[in-house]
Design an enzyme around this catalytic site. Structure first.
Site, PDB file in Angstrom:
ATOM      1  CG  HIS A   1       4.821  -5.662   2.908  1.00  0.00           C
ATOM      2  ND1 HIS A   1       5.265  -6.960   2.976  1.00  0.00           N
ATOM      3  CD2 HIS A   1       5.617  -4.959   3.752  1.00  0.00           C
ATOM      4  CE1 HIS A   1       6.277  -7.035   3.830  1.00  0.00           C
ATOM      5  NE2 HIS A   1       6.513  -5.828   4.313  1.00  0.00           N
TER       6      HIS A   1
HETATM    7  C1  UD1 Z   1       6.416  -2.054   8.074  1.00  0.00           C
HETATM    8  C2  UD1 Z   1       7.903  -2.333   8.211  1.00  0.00           C
HETATM    9  C3  UD1 Z   1       8.289  -3.576   7.397  1.00  0.00           C
HETATM   10  C4  UD1 Z   1       7.406  -4.756   7.775  1.00  0.00           C
HETATM   11  C5  UD1 Z   1       5.943  -4.361   7.602  1.00  0.00           C
HETATM   12  C6  UD1 Z   1       5.010  -5.473   7.976  1.00  0.00           C
HETATM   13  C7  UD1 Z   1       9.375  -0.371   8.465  1.00  0.00           C
HETATM   14  C8  UD1 Z   1      10.362   0.470   7.769  1.00  0.00           C
HETATM   15  N1  UD1 Z   1       8.710  -1.261   7.678  1.00  0.00           N
HETATM   16  O1  UD1 Z   1       6.154  -1.703   6.713  1.00  0.00           O
HETATM   17  O2  UD1 Z   1       9.624  -3.899   7.656  1.00  0.00           O
HETATM   18  O3  UD1 Z   1       7.717  -5.859   6.951  1.00  0.00           O
HETATM   19  O4  UD1 Z   1       5.694  -3.223   8.442  1.00  0.00           O
HETATM   20  O5  UD1 Z   1       3.684  -5.100   7.727  1.00  0.00           O
HETATM   21  O6  UD1 Z   1       9.223  -0.262   9.664  1.00  0.00           O
HETATM   22  N2  UD1 Z   1      -1.337   0.915   7.833  1.00  0.00           N
HETATM   23  C9  UD1 Z   1      -2.637   0.582   8.199  1.00  0.00           C
HETATM   24  N3  UD1 Z   1      -2.839   0.032   9.424  1.00  0.00           N
HETATM   25  C10 UD1 Z   1      -1.824  -0.180  10.294  1.00  0.00           C
HETATM   26  C11 UD1 Z   1      -0.519   0.165   9.907  1.00  0.00           C
HETATM   27  C12 UD1 Z   1      -0.286   0.706   8.669  1.00  0.00           C
HETATM   28  O7  UD1 Z   1      -3.578   0.763   7.459  1.00  0.00           O
HETATM   29  O8  UD1 Z   1      -2.087  -0.679  11.411  1.00  0.00           O
HETATM   30  C13 UD1 Z   1      -1.091   1.515   6.510  1.00  0.00           C
HETATM   31  C14 UD1 Z   1      -0.649   2.940   6.674  1.00  0.00           C
HETATM   32  O9  UD1 Z   1      -1.646   3.786   6.240  1.00  0.00           O
HETATM   33  C15 UD1 Z   1       0.614   3.087   5.848  1.00  0.00           C
HETATM   34  C16 UD1 Z   1       0.877   1.702   5.282  1.00  0.00           C
HETATM   35  O10 UD1 Z   1      -0.028   0.805   5.884  1.00  0.00           O
HETATM   36  O11 UD1 Z   1       0.472   3.986   4.793  1.00  0.00           O
HETATM   37  C17 UD1 Z   1       2.285   1.280   5.566  1.00  0.00           C
HETATM   38  O12 UD1 Z   1       2.536   1.159   6.992  1.00  0.00           O
HETATM   39  P1  UD1 Z   1       4.015   1.416   7.594  1.00  0.00           P
HETATM   40  O13 UD1 Z   1       4.080   1.023   9.014  1.00  0.00           O
HETATM   41  O14 UD1 Z   1       4.461   2.760   7.233  1.00  0.00           O
HETATM   42  O15 UD1 Z   1       4.979   0.447   6.814  1.00  0.00           O
HETATM   43  P2  UD1 Z   1       4.768  -1.013   6.284  1.00  0.00           P
HETATM   44  O16 UD1 Z   1       4.764  -0.948   4.805  1.00  0.00           O
HETATM   45  O17 UD1 Z   1       3.633  -1.719   6.962  1.00  0.00           O
END
Ligand code: UD1
Length: 364
Positions: free
Chosen positions: A207
């Site tokens: 990821h």
């Molecule tokens: C975040 C953390 C990372 C951790 C990871 C675990 C930061 C900078 N990064 O990255 O350190 O390893 O979480 O998963 O804080 N999304 C969903 N459902 C959710 C949450 C997110 O569909 O419940 C999608 C969102 O649309 C978003 C993408 O996942 O575009 C990324 O989510 P985001 O929280 O921005 O960062 P992660 O890549 O998950």
């Protein structure tokens, strides 16, 4: 009563906070409140972990959701600032890990003269292109108490000139959670449900922006997985971020690669436990495979968790997708690495953290 605000935001935070909250129950003079920023918000990334880990319903959910780093961080800061207006007696903010929620709440607290304690302090990848490295550096710099999971983290903090009296080596609360739930995970036997038996499949998770945001890189990783899948079944629960990138590329299926939605805690633990190896870019999985004694190949140029290499089962591949196939072949053809586990990854980190917090806040 000393009130402390325990902050979680994203998936890897939940399993770190659960054993600490449990252990804090033994100290009636402490009043922990659980605050969820809502950085992760859906069933698969958040709710299932509360149910499975026995986490209490958060006392407050700030419902921030996803956005750019700056906007997400800013929104968490604003909402947490408002919360601190209401919780005027809060003595300390406890943050875990390295996600945006960790840094945002630590910054708000320190600016209001509320003490901050950071669990998983001192880990350093020395790669400032990684958002988590910035979060780690900032959080540690403003914290009043630093809880380290391994001795190398203490070396890092000392090299940065941190006062040794605020550093506590406590072990790894994520591994407390693993040890507590391993039996239940084994009983559910997720691998059998998926049609796999012990040691006959590999698990992949990816990821990190550095692996999944670049179309060419993701294509090359996929080609490597296809080659791996000619030798061993590949199970790949796909993070939402990665799924959207993969869909945009329209990658060709392989009969031996199974994609799935993200799994809950227990099923993923069950699947890791019986895997031949994992291929990942996650921080937490490097630690969990070390505790389980399952080989881990990490598709990253660096790791903030070197103890999983020096005292565990992890191997760092570098960032090139072309390193995957030779590493998998070497693993499948060579002797299994001897499982080892770092000191204090013994299931009691939560208790050590709670004891230090109690001494600090309530004198005992
Ligand atoms: C975040 C953390 C990372 C951790 C990871 C675990 C930061 C900078 N990064 O990255 O350190 O390893 O979480 O998963 O804080 N999304 C969903 N459902 C959710 C949450 C997110 O569909 O419940 C999608 C969102 O649309 C978003 C993408 O996942 O575009 C990324 O989510 P985001 O929280 O921005 O960062 P992660 O890549 O998950």
């Amino acid at each position: 009563m000393a009130e402390l605000l325990c902050v979680v935001g994203a998936r890897p935070n939940f399993m770190k906070m659960a054993p600490i909250l449990d252990a804090l129950r033994a100290y009636p003079k402490l009043r922990p409140l659980l605050i969820h920023t809502g950085q992760h918000y859906d069933e698969a990334m958040s709710r299932v972990f509360f149910t499975e880990l026995g986490l209490p319903t958060p006392d407050r959910n700030l419902e921030i959701g996803s956005d750019t780093h700056a906007r997400q961080t800013a929104r968490i800061m604003e909402a947490f600032d408002t919360l601190l207006d209401e919780r005027k007696d809060a003595r300390l903010v406890l943050v875990v890990g390295d996600v945006n929620s960790t840094m945002a709440c630590a910054l708000v607290a320190v600016k209001r003269n509320v003490e901050v304690a950071h669990v998983e302090a001192g880990l350093r990848s020395r790669d400032r292109g990684m958002p988590e490295e910035i979060n780690r550096l900032v959080t540690d710099a403003v914290s009043n108490l630093l809880f380290a999971t391994s001795a190398d983290a203490i070396d890092n903090l000392r090299a940065e000139g941190v006062d040794p009296s605020i550093i506590h080596l406590v072990g790894n609360p994520m591994i407390d959670t693993l040890r507590r739930h391993l039996e239940a995970a084994r009983k559910r036997n997720a691998p059998a449900e998926l049609g796999y038996s012990r040691g006959t499949y590999a698990v992949v998770t990816l990821h990190r922006p550095s692996n999944v945001d670049d179309a060419d890189g993701l294509h090359r990783i996929w080609n490597a997985l296809r080659t791996v899948a000619d030798r061993i079944s590949v199970f790949f629960p796909v993070h939402p971020r990665t799924r959207s990138r993969m869909e945009a590329l329209g990658l060709a299926a392989h009969p031996n690669i199974r994609l799935s939605a993200p799994l809950g805690y227990l099923d993923f633990l069950g699947v890791m436990d019986q895997a031949r190896f994992l291929l990942t870019d996650s921080g937490g999985i490097q630690e969990e495979t070390t505790a389980l004694g399952v080989p881990c190949l990490t598709l990253r140029a660096n790791t903030e968790r070197p103890v999983t290499i020096s005292e565990g089962t992890n191997r760092l591949l570098g960032s090139s997708p072309e390193s995957v196939v030779p590493a998998v072949n070497a693993l499948l053809d060579g002797p299994a690495p001897a499982p080892r586990c770092p000191a204090l990854w013994d299931g009691k980190a939560g208790e050590r953290i709670a004891a230090v917090l109690s001494r600090h806040l309530a004198g005992g």
